[in-house]
Motif scaffolding. Structure first.
Motif, PDB file in Angstrom:
ATOM      1  N   PRO A 194       6.893  21.641  15.449  1.00  0.00           N
ATOM      2  CA  PRO A 194       5.391  21.013  15.027  1.00  0.00           C
ATOM      3  C   PRO A 194       4.358  21.900  15.541  1.00  0.00           C
ATOM      4  N   ASP A 195       4.352  22.815  16.619  1.00  0.00           N
ATOM      5  CA  ASP A 195       3.411  23.544  16.935  1.00  0.00           C
ATOM      6  C   ASP A 195       3.172  24.493  15.847  1.00  0.00           C
ATOM      7  N   GLY A 196       4.093  25.068  15.339  1.00  0.00           N
ATOM      8  CA  GLY A 196       3.724  26.201  14.136  1.00  0.00           C
ATOM      9  C   GLY A 196       3.270  25.610  13.000  1.00  0.00           C
ATOM     10  N   LEU A 197       3.815  24.527  12.622  1.00  0.00           N
ATOM     11  CA  LEU A 197       3.299  23.699  11.533  1.00  0.00           C
ATOM     12  C   LEU A 197       1.737  23.459  11.956  1.00  0.00           C
ATOM     13  N   LYS A 198       1.417  22.857  13.069  1.00  0.00           N
ATOM     14  CA  LYS A 198      -0.045  22.538  13.475  1.00  0.00           C
ATOM     15  C   LYS A 198      -0.741  23.941  13.124  1.00  0.00           C
ATOM     16  N   LYS A 199      -0.337  24.820  13.883  1.00  0.00           N
ATOM     17  CA  LYS A 199      -1.224  25.992  13.725  1.00  0.00           C
ATOM     18  C   LYS A 199      -1.375  26.815  12.242  1.00  0.00           C
ATOM     19  N   ILE A 200      -0.363  26.360  11.493  1.00  0.00           N
ATOM     20  CA  ILE A 200      -0.559  26.728  10.048  1.00  0.00           C
ATOM     21  C   ILE A 200      -1.616  25.658   9.230  1.00  0.00           C
ATOM     22  N   ALA A 201      -1.648  24.634   9.479  1.00  0.00           N
ATOM     23  CA  ALA A 201      -2.591  23.655   9.178  1.00  0.00           C
ATOM     24  C   ALA A 201      -3.913  23.974   9.659  1.00  0.00           C
ATOM     25  N   SER A 202      -4.059  24.056  10.956  1.00  0.00           N
ATOM     26  CA  SER A 202      -5.357  24.229  11.520  1.00  0.00           C
ATOM     27  C   SER A 202      -5.887  25.720  11.188  1.00  0.00           C
ATOM     28  N   ARG A 203      -5.096  26.918  10.767  1.00  0.00           N
ATOM     29  CA  ARG A 203      -5.635  27.868  10.068  1.00  0.00           C
ATOM     30  C   ARG A 203      -6.260  27.725   8.696  1.00  0.00           C
ATOM     31  N   VAL A 230       0.636  -1.061  -0.123  1.00  0.00           N
ATOM     32  CA  VAL A 230       0.066   0.027   0.002  1.00  0.00           C
ATOM     33  C   VAL A 230       0.804   1.389  -0.078  1.00  0.00           C
ATOM     34  N   ILE A 231       0.404   2.098  -0.993  1.00  0.00           N
ATOM     35  CA  ILE A 231       1.352   3.273  -1.115  1.00  0.00           C
ATOM     36  C   ILE A 231       0.330   4.441  -0.648  1.00  0.00           C
ATOM     37  N   MET A 232       0.775   5.419   0.079  1.00  0.00           N
ATOM     38  CA  MET A 232      -0.150   6.559   0.186  1.00  0.00           C
ATOM     39  C   MET A 232       0.334   7.817  -0.131  1.00  0.00           C
ATOM     40  N   SER A 233       0.012   8.493  -1.154  1.00  0.00           N
ATOM     41  CA  SER A 233       0.350   9.841  -1.481  1.00  0.00           C
ATOM     42  C   SER A 233      -0.113  10.969  -0.842  1.00  0.00           C
ATOM     43  N   CYS A 234       0.797  11.604   0.006  1.00  0.00           N
ATOM     44  CA  CYS A 234       0.238  12.345   1.284  1.00  0.00           C
ATOM     45  C   CYS A 234       0.258  14.066   0.703  1.00  0.00           C
ATOM     46  N   ASP A 235      -0.544  14.730   1.740  1.00  0.00           N
ATOM     47  CA  ASP A 235      -0.054  16.260   1.661  1.00  0.00           C
ATOM     48  C   ASP A 235       0.429  16.128   2.898  1.00  0.00           C
ATOM     49  N   LEU A 236       1.808  16.471   3.228  1.00  0.00           N
ATOM     50  CA  LEU A 236       2.558  16.483   4.318  1.00  0.00           C
ATOM     51  C   LEU A 236       2.161  17.412   5.428  1.00  0.00           C
ATOM     52  N   LEU A 237       1.685  18.678   4.885  1.00  0.00           N
ATOM     53  CA  LEU A 237       1.100  19.439   5.890  1.00  0.00           C
ATOM     54  C   LEU A 237      -0.173  18.874   6.598  1.00  0.00           C
ATOM     55  N   SER A 238      -1.076  18.108   5.842  1.00  0.00           N
ATOM     56  CA  SER A 238      -2.152  17.502   6.689  1.00  0.00           C
ATOM     57  C   SER A 238      -2.004  16.642   7.667  1.00  0.00           C
ATOM     58  N   LEU A 239      -0.687  16.045   7.548  1.00  0.00           N
ATOM     59  CA  LEU A 239      -0.362  15.011   8.325  1.00  0.00           C
ATOM     60  C   LEU A 239      -0.084  15.560   9.858  1.00  0.00           C
ATOM     61  N   THR A 240      -0.049  16.810  10.191  1.00  0.00           N
ATOM     62  CA  THR A 240      -0.083  17.445  11.265  1.00  0.00           C
ATOM     63  C   THR A 240      -1.045  17.361  11.993  1.00  0.00           C
TER      64      THR A 240
END
Length: 1414
Positions: free
Chosen positions: A426-435, A315-325
């Motif tokens: 990690p906190d900043g990335l999650k904040k960007i993704a959440s926004r 199984v291969i998953m092609s991912c949006d890396l920012l969404s994985l936060t």
């Protein structure tokens, strides 16, 4: 026309008629003349008609300002910032004359005549036109850039706007100390970018939830194609279907289809949720899922992944890396691979690239991964150091057997993304993704309230699908409003719907403008803040709960000052072109001029979405057309494709065009590709990817293609011949005279000629692939045309083709590229229609600023520089290959093999010693092992060329001192190089040469010294102890402390081992004397039928059994390994003769006696000296033998031939144990505890006690592990030996004083005795705790039926089932990979199996054939 003197003063204008009256005076000497149009020089002034006035101003060329040496005459009123004189470092007339004098030549043209065969020389100029100055070119390209219209983008599809931190843009993307680095093959002077790439790998591994990540690939689509190829490879090329979700990005699907063609794999695109796996009958090698989908939906793939694994598919998953936060990572979903792009981690869209793709996978697949992997090793001082790990996977080593043809990656962009992750944490990335997610939620709610059908709330991350269920006119009206507002969205016309994506660059203003377009009445006002406050808390479906990016590196550099200093510290560890020349052969490390680099940061080029409508990208399209036209003129071919985004991709694309051409002529059977042995490693790897069969031809003693052998093989394969891959000039650095004959041989037999453009820097303006006769050629824009290497990427590899191949150039499913024929195109080869578009301005600017004459002059000077250096260095070294007149091309090979034979100095020693002189090494051991290949390029000054030559000649004197005995052969500056500041400044200097010689071998190194940050790196250690993520901070303990601790550990181990050996052999001897009063021969001859009595007697004496096991453990430790059964059979015949037995059956009797009395290890008693020679490698544990013997008894094999059964059991026991004794034997014994009448119940209890309370050897898996793993790697444990040593320690009183140390090192010694290699103890621990481990490792339905319901009680029926159905060797078929997790250390020789089967004359196909032979 006016005949003009090129090197005349800028204001000179000469009437041709007056000039011809006195030709000798004006035409004499070496001045260059040319007929040029007088229109080129009209500057509004009257021409000088007074030749006398002109003569008065003409004195000597050497008196003129330097800009007057250029190839164009410019008025004083014109701009004078002529680029050619800046680019060509050794272009001064005085330097040119000095180099020509060294070569005993008068002009550069004489050198070219002696170097390049006359019959391939171009008869006309390039036709590109005159050069622009730097300011003119910048103004021109700025006008182009302004033709690109930047709309508000919501297209998505894998490309998103991002806010590039300016500290990263200025200090990495625009910093030559970062972008002029080379791929870090010389790790000692590459520690900075290696550390940054390790940060990248750690970030990707954490976000994807998979343990191993690579150091970047080209783009998301090709990364998915690489994963597909891995799935196919893991299926042993047997499963010919690959399933692709129809919710994947269209460009990814297109690239997969193209790549699958070469492998013969069928791409099945459809709904993965409704796919019938039973109907597929296990013929699917893998499946690709988009996460989230191309339409933005977050789908639940649990059932799909489970069904795929049950069917044997990966199984291969092609991912949006920012969404994985925010979303559950692929690793937690049990995916095998995760791929995608890190573009939105601080890398501009750049109209498609370059961006760093990521590739992560499970640990068991790491040796099949494509691309580079950065690992942690240690240097000669024990200090942690970084290096490229597992390089034996790469194309330059494995060639057509390589896992991929990847050469150039995207290192510079990976470094940018890594720094983006460090900057935000990690906190900043999650904040960007959440926004971003909140922006999408507000939009969805707003348009849903307007009556549009949308994606369900909480079913998306950043992309909302909107369907206009009204009339078609209403849909078109909506599109018109978006167009008028200059907003781009993804349009799905067939479904009458849109996909709207959000990214980091969007804010309240953009959101309001977008929502306003969906309102049919412009007067509608939407309060976005109010909508946001009304939204419910997001649901917990697919929400990530696991931590990520926990390493301190992601928490330490949040302020700009700290990040700036960190980046500068890394930069200072690496050699780049800002320090010195990088003379890498076949790599063309030339100037990457600032004027060329400036446009790539302009918003018009950097922020364009690759799928924006083409009418918005007129500037880009004009640049593509002009650049393509220029490359056509340079190559003298017909059409160009700019899509391949690396040199290796260009190779692949060119060969695929040839493949499609043959298919169009009903000659698809042509699949043989002839490749010279000297070719780049990417050549055979690319051919293999195209489904071609590689046939290699050799070279003669002058380095040229062996034309006779080529002709023979071309004739042999004339009906299957597809292509020849040839590099010109050759990788041996020579213009081969027979190149036209070579091409004629191929063409006359129906083949096509692919020319590798790696060495185009020696062709431009002098000759061309088209004139030579090539059908296709790829161009490394990151070599010849000045795109920087970036520490390992980016690059570009466009291809130029002849007219008959033009219809087959690549296409694209979203934006059709120029020069595309939709009916015949080979398909897409990259995710973006023009590859890495945003770096094409670099090559475009280079060509514009050099012009016809500048490009030609650059080629000539590159050849001059190489010949000058070869001439200088020939006084100390042997130049391996030269042309007919003794000349080299633009590069040459230094042969160090004669020096190695005399002094022991290798090419690696010279390469590392050059680092002490401040230079990066030339190319090592390519294309000839034991050599260095040097390419100076035209950009280096004569002073720099001389400095590098001086360094090599000084190193030659150091080698001469070794030859003469003045320096030690092992302890000298070359063997110990490079010398770091720590080593040189250490209080302890015991080397037989001075610190000054070590650190400052040349005078210039005192003025500026580049210090390598680590000593020579241990490559083997790094591969054996693979660590591909950031190591814990404890691993950076001072080297001296580690060394002291390691020495203490070794000392304790040595003492315990000595005690163990002496005591065990003493006990073994006493056991032998007590239990065997008769000689072995007497027992075997006179008591052949007393197996039961002997066995019973042995079983009653547990202590004797213990001693037998201990002695066997020692014997196994000495032996180190076991032998395959066939070798054992041969040795047994020798054993029989040694004991006076003459027939093979008597060996059975001997074995029977040994097995039934003392175990197999009786062979090591009494006759140890003799048997150590006869039977040196055998090692079988008695418990394992008994287990197999009883298992075979259950199959009723004992009745017919019990002695043969016991021999088979012994062979299986030896094969199972592999190296010798330990855990597997004890695991087997525990499995068999019911048959053994609970004999080992106490052992099981002891094991549990040690696991739960004592720690024992398992302390290695706690805090102390990282240190001790280096001292006693791979230690297993034999609990018989462990128990014996504990009792011994107790009697000595050690346990009371040091209980933890005693427990730990008794376990360590037991592990050394056991010599178990690949059985991590934490695996045992997990398997003792849960039976579920077996359920997830055995995949076949039949085997699952026999799995134990409780404990390990039913393992024997499982083994019986395997024996009955497939024999022991079924584990090497479908069950091999997975069953070995449950039963590792199984090893058996198929050669032995076949031999024994024939010997017993048992028909193949029956279970007895496999099991008995086993």
């Amino acid at each position: 026309m006016a005949l003009l003197l090129k090197e005349a003063p800028k204001f000179a204008r000469i009437n041709c008629f007056r000039l011809l009256k006195r030709p000798k005076e004006f035409l004499g000497g070496n001045r260059r003349w040319e007929l040029v149009s007088s229109r080129s020089f009209q500057d509004g002034h009257k021409r000088d008609r007074d030749v006398g006035e002109w003569k008065k101003n003409f004195h000597s060329v050497s008196r003129f300002p330097r800009f007057l040496y250029s190839t164009s005459v410019r008025s004083v009123l014109d701009a004078q910032d002529i680029f050619e004189t800046r680019h060509i470092g050794s272009g001064k007339e005085a330097d040119i004359q000095a180099m020509l004098q060294a070569l005993k030549l008068n002009t550069v043209d004489e050198l070219i005549d002696e170097t390049v065969p006359a019959k391939i020389r171009s008869k006309t100029s390039l036709g590109i036109g005159p050069a622009m100055t730097e300011s003119e070119a910048l103004k021109y390209i700025k006008n182009l850039a302004q033709k690109n219209e930047l709309y508000q983008n919501h297209i998505g599809m894998g490309y998103y706007g991002t806010l590039v931190p300016t500290v990263i843009q200025r200090n990495i993307l625009e910093n030559p100390a970062w972008y002029t680095q080379y791929t870090p093959y010389q790790a000692e002077v590459s520690q900075g970018r290696l550390e940054s790439l390790l940060n990248y790998q750690t970030m990707v591994a954490d976000l994807t939830g998979l343990p191993i990540a690579g150091a970047s690939l080209l783009d998301e689509a090709t990364a998915a194609a690489e994963a597909m190829a891995m799935c196919y490879s893991l299926s042993k090329h047997k499963k010919k279907k690959f399933l692709v979700s129809d919710a994947c990005h269209p460009q990814t699907i297109a690239v997969l289809k193209t790549r699958a063609e070469g492998f013969g794999v069928e791409i099945v695109v459809g709904d993965v949720h409704s796919f019938d796996w039973k109907q597929a009958q296990g013929n699917v090698c893998g499946i690709l899922l988009q996460y989230p989908t191309t339409y933005g939906i977050i789908e639940n793939y649990d059932r799909v992944i489970s069904e795929a694994h049950e069917s044997g598919a990966k199984v291969i998953m092609s991912c949006d890396l920012l969404s994985l936060t925010m979303l559950k990572p692929p690793g937690e979903l049990n995916a095998d691979f995760a791929v995608g792009s890190t573009q939105r981690f601080g890398v501009p869209m750049g109209y498609g690239g370059p961006h760093a793709a990521f590739f992560a996978t499970k640990d068991e697949y790491k040796r099949l991964m494509p691309g580079r992997i950065i690992g942690v090793s240690k240097d000669s001082q024990g200090k942690p150091a970084f290096r490229m790990a597992l390089q034996t996977r790469e194309q330059h080593i494995r060639r057509d057997k390589a896992t991929s043809n990847i050469c150039t990656a995207q290192a510079l962009l990976a470094n940018m993304s890594a720094m983006y992750g460090i900057y935000h944490g990690p906190d900043g990335l999650k904040k960007i993704a959440s926004r971003i997610h909140d922006l999408a939620r507000v939009f969805q709610k707003a348009v849903q309230d307007m009556g549009y059908e949308t994606s369900a709330p909480e079913s998306f991350f950043d992309t909302v699908r909107v369907t206009c269920s009204h009339s078609k006119e209403a849909f078109e009206s909506l599109l018109k409003r978006l167009q008028d507002s200059k907003i781009n969205v993804r349009v799905l016309r067939n479904e009458q719907s849109l996909c709207v994506s959000f990214d980091e660059t969007h804010a309240r203003t953009e959101l309001s403008s977008l929502i306003q377009c969906f309102a049919e009445k412009n007067s509608v006002q939407v309060d976005c803040q109010k909508i946001l406050e009304s939204l419910p808390v997001p649901s917990a479906i697919q929400v990530r709960t696991s931590p990520f990016m926990t390493h301190p590196i992601f928490h330490s550099y949040r302020s700009e000052h700290e990040l700036l200093r960190y980046m500068h510290r890394l930069q200072s560890k690496d050699v780049s072109l800002v320090h010195s020349m990088i003379p890498l052969g076949s790599c063309t490390m030339k100037l990457n001029a600032t004027s060329e680099m400036i446009p790539i940061s302009w918003p018009e080029f950097a922020f364009a979405h690759p799928f924006a409508p083409t009418e918005q990208m007129k500037g880009y399209l004009q640049m593509f057309e002009e650049l393509s036209e220029a490359l056509v003129k340079i190559t003298k071919l017909n059409k160009v494709s700019l899509q391949p985004n690396s040199g290796a991709q260009g190779e692949y694309t060119g060969l695929m065009a040839i493949r499609e051409y043959h298919k169009s002529r009903n000659q698809g059977h042509r699949n043989v590709c002839i490749i010279p042995v000297s070719a780049h490693g990417t050549n055979p790897a690319s051919a293999a990817m195209c489904g071609m069969r590689v046939v290699v031809v050799g070279c003669d003693d002058k380095g040229n293609i062996d034309v006779k052998e080529l002709e023979e093989k071309a004739e042999q394969y004339k009906d299957q011949l597809a292509a020849l891959m040839v590099t010109y000039p050759s990788t041996h650095g020579v213009f081969e005279d027979g190149i036209l004959d070579v091409i004629e041989i191929i063409h006359s037999r129906g083949g096509q000629v692919y020319m590798d453009g790696a060495n185009m820097n020696a062709q431009v303006g002098i000759c061309s692939p088209g004139d030579i006769g090539a059908d296709v050629c790829h161009l490394n824009l990151h070599k010849t045309f000045c795109i920087p290497h970036g520490g390992g990427g980016p690059g570009m590899g466009p291809i130029a083709v002849a007219s008959h191949l033009a219809p087959f150039l690549p296409s694209h499913p979203v934006i059709p590229p120029i020069n595309m024929d939709p009916k015949h195109s080979l398909g897409a080869v990259a995710a973006a229609p023009y590859g890495s578009s945003s770096i094409l301005p670099i090559s475009y600017m280079y060509i514009k600023m050099m012009g016809d004459e500048g490009l030609t002059k650059a080629t000539k000077i590159a050849i001059l520089n190489a010949n000058y250096m070869a001439q200088r260095l020939s006084s100390g070294y042997s130049i391996l290959y030269r042309g007919k007149h003794g000349r080299v091309a633009h590069e040459f090979i230094i042969d160090l093999r004669p020096l190695k034979a005399v002094s022991g100095v290798t090419e690696a020693d010279v390469a590392k010693r050059l680092q002490d002189y401040g230079f990066h090494s030339p190319t090592m051991s390519f294309p000839v092992a034991g050599t260095l290949m040097v390419e100076p390029t035209e950009s280096e000054s004569k002073a720099e060329l001389d400095r590098f030559c001086d360094a090599l000649l000084m190193i030659r004197e150091e080698i001469r001192d070794i030859e003469n005995g003045k320096m030690d052969k092992e302890n000298n500056p070359l063997k110990n190089a490079p010398h770091t500041a720590d080593v040189v400044s250490s209080d302890n200097w015991s080397r037989p040469y001075s610190r000054q010689l070590a650190a400052y071998p040349a005078e210039w190194s005192r003025a500026f010294k580049f210090w390598p940050s680590v000593s020579r790196i241990d490559d083997a250690y790094g591969d054996k102890n693979l660590v591909c993520t950031c190591p814990p901070m404890e691993s950076y303990m001072e080297a001296e402390q580690r060394k002291l601790f390691a020495e203490l550990c070794r000392s304790i181990l040595r003492n315990l081992e000595c005690l163990l050996v002496l005591y065990c052999f003493r006990m073994s001897s006493s056991v032998y004397q007590q239990s065997n009063t008769e000689s072995p021969n007497t027992v075997w001859r006179n008591k052949p039928n007393q197996r039961e009595e002997s066995e019973s007697a042995t079983s009653s004496n547990a202590y004797n059994s213990l001693k037998s096991f201990v002695a066997g453990g020692i014997a196994g430790c000495v032996a180190k390994t076991s032998v395959a059964p066939l070798e054992r059979t041969k040795i047994l015949m020798q054993v029989s003769r040694a004991y006076g037995l003459n027939t093979f059956p008597n060996v059975y009797r001997g074995l029977k006696h040994i097995y039934t009395t003392e175990g197999f290890f009786g062979l090591y008693k009494g006759n140890a000296a003799l048997l150590a020679r006869i039977f040196p490698y055998a090692a079988i544990q008695f418990a394992t033998f008994e287990f197999y013997n009883r298992t075979l008894s259950l199959l009723s094999w004992n009745g017919d031939n019990p002695l043969a059964t016991r021999l088979v059991a012994g062979s299986l026991a030896g094969a199972t144990a592999v190296v010798c004794t330990y855990p597997l034997d004890l695991v087997r014994a525990r499995f068999a505890c019911q048959i053994y009448e609970n004999k080992y119940e106490n052992l099981r209890h002891a094991i549990k006690t040690i696991f739960r309370s004592e720690g024992g050897i398992f302390g290695f898996y706690s805090g102390i592990y990282p240190t001790l793993a280096g001292v006693v790697p791979y230690a297993g444990i034999n609990f018989f030996t462990y128990g014996f040593l504990r009792r011994l320690a107790d009697r000595r009183g050690w346990t009371e004083r040091h209980p933890t140390i005693v427990s730990l090192f008794c376990g360590a010694c037991a592990g050394l005795v056991g010599q178990t290699i690949t059985f991590p103890l934490d695996v045992i621990r997990r398997r003792m705790q849960t039976v579920a481990m077996f359920r997830c490792t055995i995949e076949t339905e039949q085997a699952v039926a026999y799995l134990p319901k409780r404990g390990f009680g039913r393992i024997i029926p499982t083994l019986i089932h395997i024996f009955r159905h497939e024999g022991f060797f079924g584990m090497y078929k479908g069950l091999s990979v997975n069953y070995l997790k449950a039963a590792p250390a199984i090893a058996i020789s198929f050669t032995t199996y076949d031999t024994l089967r024939r010997w017993w004359k048992i028909p193949a196909g029956k279970y007895s054939a496999t099991a008995s032979a086993g």
